[in-house]
Design a protein around this motif. Structure first.
Motif, short mmCIF file in Angstrom:
data_model
loop_
_atom_site.label_atom_id
_atom_site.label_comp_id
_atom_site.label_asym_id
_atom_site.label_seq_id
_atom_site.Cartn_x
_atom_site.Cartn_y
_atom_site.Cartn_z
N LEU A 165 17.56 107.86 -8.88
CA LEU A 165 16.90 108.32 -7.66
C LEU A 165 15.42 107.96 -7.65
CD1 LEU A 165 18.41 111.93 -7.42
CD2 LEU A 165 19.28 109.84 -6.39
N LEU A 166 14.87 107.70 -8.83
CA LEU A 166 13.46 107.36 -8.96
C LEU A 166 13.19 105.86 -8.91
CD1 LEU A 166 12.79 109.93 -11.79
CD2 LEU A 166 11.60 109.95 -9.59
N ALA A 167 14.26 105.07 -8.88
CA ALA A 167 14.12 103.61 -8.93
C ALA A 167 14.06 103.03 -7.51
CB ALA A 167 15.28 103.00 -9.70
N ARG A 168 13.06 102.19 -7.25
CA ARG A 168 12.92 101.62 -5.90
C ARG A 168 14.14 100.81 -5.49
NH1 ARG A 168 7.26 98.84 -4.54
NH2 ARG A 168 8.51 98.43 -2.68
N ASP A 169 14.64 99.97 -6.40
CA ASP A 169 15.73 99.09 -6.02
C ASP A 169 17.05 99.83 -5.89
OD1 ASP A 169 15.96 99.61 -8.70
OD2 ASP A 169 16.01 97.51 -9.35
N GLU A 170 17.20 100.95 -6.57
CA GLU A 170 18.47 101.68 -6.53
C GLU A 170 18.52 102.73 -5.43
OE1 GLU A 170 20.42 102.67 -10.35
OE2 GLU A 170 18.60 101.90 -11.28
N PHE A 171 17.41 103.46 -5.21
CA PHE A 171 17.47 104.56 -4.25
C PHE A 171 16.24 104.73 -3.35
CE2 PHE A 171 21.23 106.24 -6.24
CZ PHE A 171 21.82 106.99 -5.23
N LEU A 172 15.05 104.57 -3.91
CA LEU A 172 13.86 104.94 -3.14
C LEU A 172 13.74 104.20 -1.82
CD1 LEU A 172 10.93 105.47 -5.67
CD2 LEU A 172 12.22 107.17 -4.39
N GLY A 173 14.07 102.90 -1.85
CA GLY A 173 14.05 102.15 -0.60
C GLY A 173 12.96 101.10 -0.54
N LEU A 174 12.85 100.48 0.60
CA LEU A 174 11.91 99.39 0.81
C LEU A 174 10.66 99.92 1.51
CD1 LEU A 174 14.53 96.84 2.19
CD2 LEU A 174 13.77 97.11 -0.17
N LYS A 175 9.52 99.56 0.97
CA LYS A 175 8.28 100.11 1.51
C LYS A 175 8.00 99.63 2.93
CE LYS A 175 3.64 101.26 -0.05
NZ LYS A 175 2.61 101.09 -1.09
N ASN A 176 8.53 98.45 3.29
CA ASN A 176 8.28 97.92 4.63
C ASN A 176 9.30 98.43 5.65
OD1 ASN A 176 10.52 96.55 3.80
ND2 ASN A 176 9.71 94.50 4.13
N ASN A 177 10.13 99.37 5.21
CA ASN A 177 11.09 99.98 6.12
C ASN A 177 10.50 101.31 6.60
OD1 ASN A 177 13.34 101.88 6.81
ND2 ASN A 177 14.58 100.06 6.41
N LYS A 178 10.41 101.49 7.92
CA LYS A 178 9.75 102.68 8.47
C LYS A 178 10.39 103.97 7.99
CE LYS A 178 7.87 100.57 12.66
NZ LYS A 178 7.84 100.58 14.13
N GLU A 179 11.73 103.94 7.80
CA GLU A 179 12.43 105.15 7.39
C GLU A 179 12.05 105.57 5.98
OE1 GLU A 179 16.66 105.66 8.22
OE2 GLU A 179 16.57 103.82 9.40
N SER A 180 11.72 104.60 5.12
CA SER A 180 11.51 104.93 3.72
C SER A 180 10.08 104.73 3.23
CB SER A 180 12.45 104.08 2.85
OG SER A 180 12.19 102.70 3.02
N GLU A 181 9.19 104.20 4.08
CA GLU A 181 7.84 103.87 3.62
C GLU A 181 7.13 105.09 3.01
OE1 GLU A 181 3.67 101.84 5.20
OE2 GLU A 181 5.41 101.95 6.53
N ALA A 182 7.17 106.21 3.70
CA ALA A 182 6.50 107.41 3.21
C ALA A 182 7.17 107.92 1.94
CB ALA A 182 6.51 108.49 4.29
N TYR A 183 8.49 107.84 1.94
CA TYR A 183 9.28 108.30 0.79
C TYR A 183 8.92 107.51 -0.45
CZ TYR A 183 13.59 110.42 -1.16
OH TYR A 183 14.50 111.14 -1.88
N VAL A 184 8.86 106.18 -0.32
CA VAL A 184 8.52 105.31 -1.45
C VAL A 184 7.09 105.57 -1.91
CG1 VAL A 184 8.18 102.92 -2.19
CG2 VAL A 184 10.15 103.51 -0.78
N SER A 185 6.15 105.60 -0.95
CA SER A 185 4.73 105.78 -1.29
C SER A 185 4.49 107.10 -2.00
CB SER A 185 3.88 105.71 -0.02
OG SER A 185 4.01 104.43 0.58
#
Length: 414
Positions: A165-185
């Motif tokens: 759940l802590l890994a960007r490639d597995e769960f956190l998501g793509l930073k350039n995706n509006k849905e996940s940008e805040a989540y990743v950051s």
């Protein structure tokens, strides 16, 4: 003439019986010497069964991924013995299941092979992930986010369950995706134990502003086990997933386990001969030891790097990424062999399509390397990978073609 024929049949039958009795006796001594007990469902890590339904919901749904497109079951498919059948997995941004995730060219590669979850909840299971980033050590549950025992986790498996759940490639998501940008950051800007608290905060925020009915259902499930959405911890998520996996995936039985417990008919003669080789001159049990068939230590087979890896320049330095020791480069955890026949392809990077391929690579890597298609830089750099190959492999006794078939037949009973 008929009497002679009958006598031959009888003698043949007696010889086969003697041979069978002889191999049974030898295997009894093997079981005694290696102190094998067979798999015991009661020997599982602590878990709260009431959390199992919550864990199943989390495991099967995409609610915890930044892009809302990835679940645990994306890479751990039930019909594939909780693997995905791919050499390396496709994480966030991907679509479909199994081979379908390769067909459209989207999604971030997770550059290691997905492992089965069978037996991961046994009490003796001490090390998780190919590089051992989660381990039982000195009465601690060591992980990248700290000692799991101090963070509210119920078990070592629960700690391991939250690491993806802590890994960007597995769960956190793509930073350039509006849905996940805040989540990743929110999560990716922190390190170590602070990352645990950052993801806990991010999950709570998602729960407070549910984007779908899934979140409402999740909140209701949490409430049913007296967990409030506004106060849920990352350890609660791990405890729930672990409870589900222990209830669903842990209580397995194998033909070899049945034999250990006294059912001599569980294996045929070819498989028995293979078992004797496994614990004898093939020396497989040097590393694949105990009832879980792993020493939970780290070794190098000298497996080619391939085109993708988790380390710098697309390499995979294995255990050394965790230990920070140069001597651990290209070493990976000895995988448990439970359900191994159901979980191709094999190796930390899925380099081997068939069980026979990786067994032969242990014995003679040149056969595989002769037909291997080298990535651009590999042909110039493979020497240091091969130099890391474990010296234990040089002690394997000389095997015949028939013995290799027997060995593989046994491995398929695990």
């Amino acid at each position: 003439m008929r009497t002679i024929y009958s006598l031959c049949i009888l003698i043949g039958s007696i010889c086969m019986h003697v041979q069978s009795a002889d191999i049974d006796y030898k295997l009894e001594k093997v079981i005694e010497a290696y102190e094998l007990q067979g798999l015991n469902c009661a020997n599982s890590q602590y878990h709260d069964p009431s959390l199992s339904k919550v864990g199943e919901f989390i495991f099967e749904n995409t609610i915890l991924s930044g892009n809302n497109d990835t679940s645990c079951s994306t890479c751990h498919i039930e019909k594939k013995a909780r693997t995905d059948g791919l050499p390396i997995s496709v994480g966030v941004g991907g679509n479909g299941e199994g081979q379908a995730r390769l067909s459209h060219g989207h999604g971030i590669l997770v550059p290691r092979n997905s492992f089965t979850l069978a037996g991961r909840g046994f009490l003796d299971y001490k090390t998780y992930f190919w590089d051992g980033k989660v381990q039982a050590q000195d009465n601690k549950w060591v992980s990248p986010v700290g000692n799991g025992k101090e963070l509210g986790y119920h078990s070592l498996l629960a700690v391991a369950a939250t690491l993806p759940l802590l890994a960007r490639d597995e769960f956190l998501g793509l930073k350039n995706n509006k849905e996940s940008e805040a989540y990743v950051s929110e999560v990716n800007s922190h390190y170590h134990q602070d990352k645990y608290h950052a993801l806990t905060k991010a999950i709570r925020k998602k729960l407070q502003h549910p984007p779908s009915e899934q979140w409402n259902e999740f909140a209701a499930l949490l409430s049913s086990v007296d967990l409030k959405a506004a106060h849920v911890e990352l350890s609660d998520i791990g405890n729930a997933i672990a409870a589900f996996l222990i209830d669903k995936e842990n209580c397995i039985e194998t033909k070899w386990s049945q034999f250990i417990k006294g059912n001599k008919q569980a294996l045929n003669n070819k498989e028995k001969l293979g078992a004797y080789l496994f614990y004898g001159k093939a020396r497989c049990a040097t590393c694949h030891s105990g009832d879980l068939l792993s020493d939970f230590s780290f070794h190098s087979l000298g497996v080619p790097q391939g085109a993708f890896g988790v380390s710098i320049l697309g390499q995979d330095l294995g255990r050394s990424e965790i230990s920070l020791r140069a001597s651990d480069r290209f070493k990976f955890k000895t995988p448990s062999l439970l359900k191994v026949s159901e979980t191709p392809p094999y190796g930390h990077n899925g380099m081997f399509e068939k069980l026979e391929d990786i067994v032969m690579f242990h014995l003679n890597p040149l056969i595989f390397l002769k037909q291997y298609e080298w990535a651009d830089d590999e042909v110039y750099n493979y020497g240091r990978v091969l130099a890391s190959r474990s010296s234990s492999l040089s002690f394997v006794g000389m095997l015949t073609e028939e013995e290799i078939k027997q060995l593989i037949a046994f491995v398929k009973t695990l």
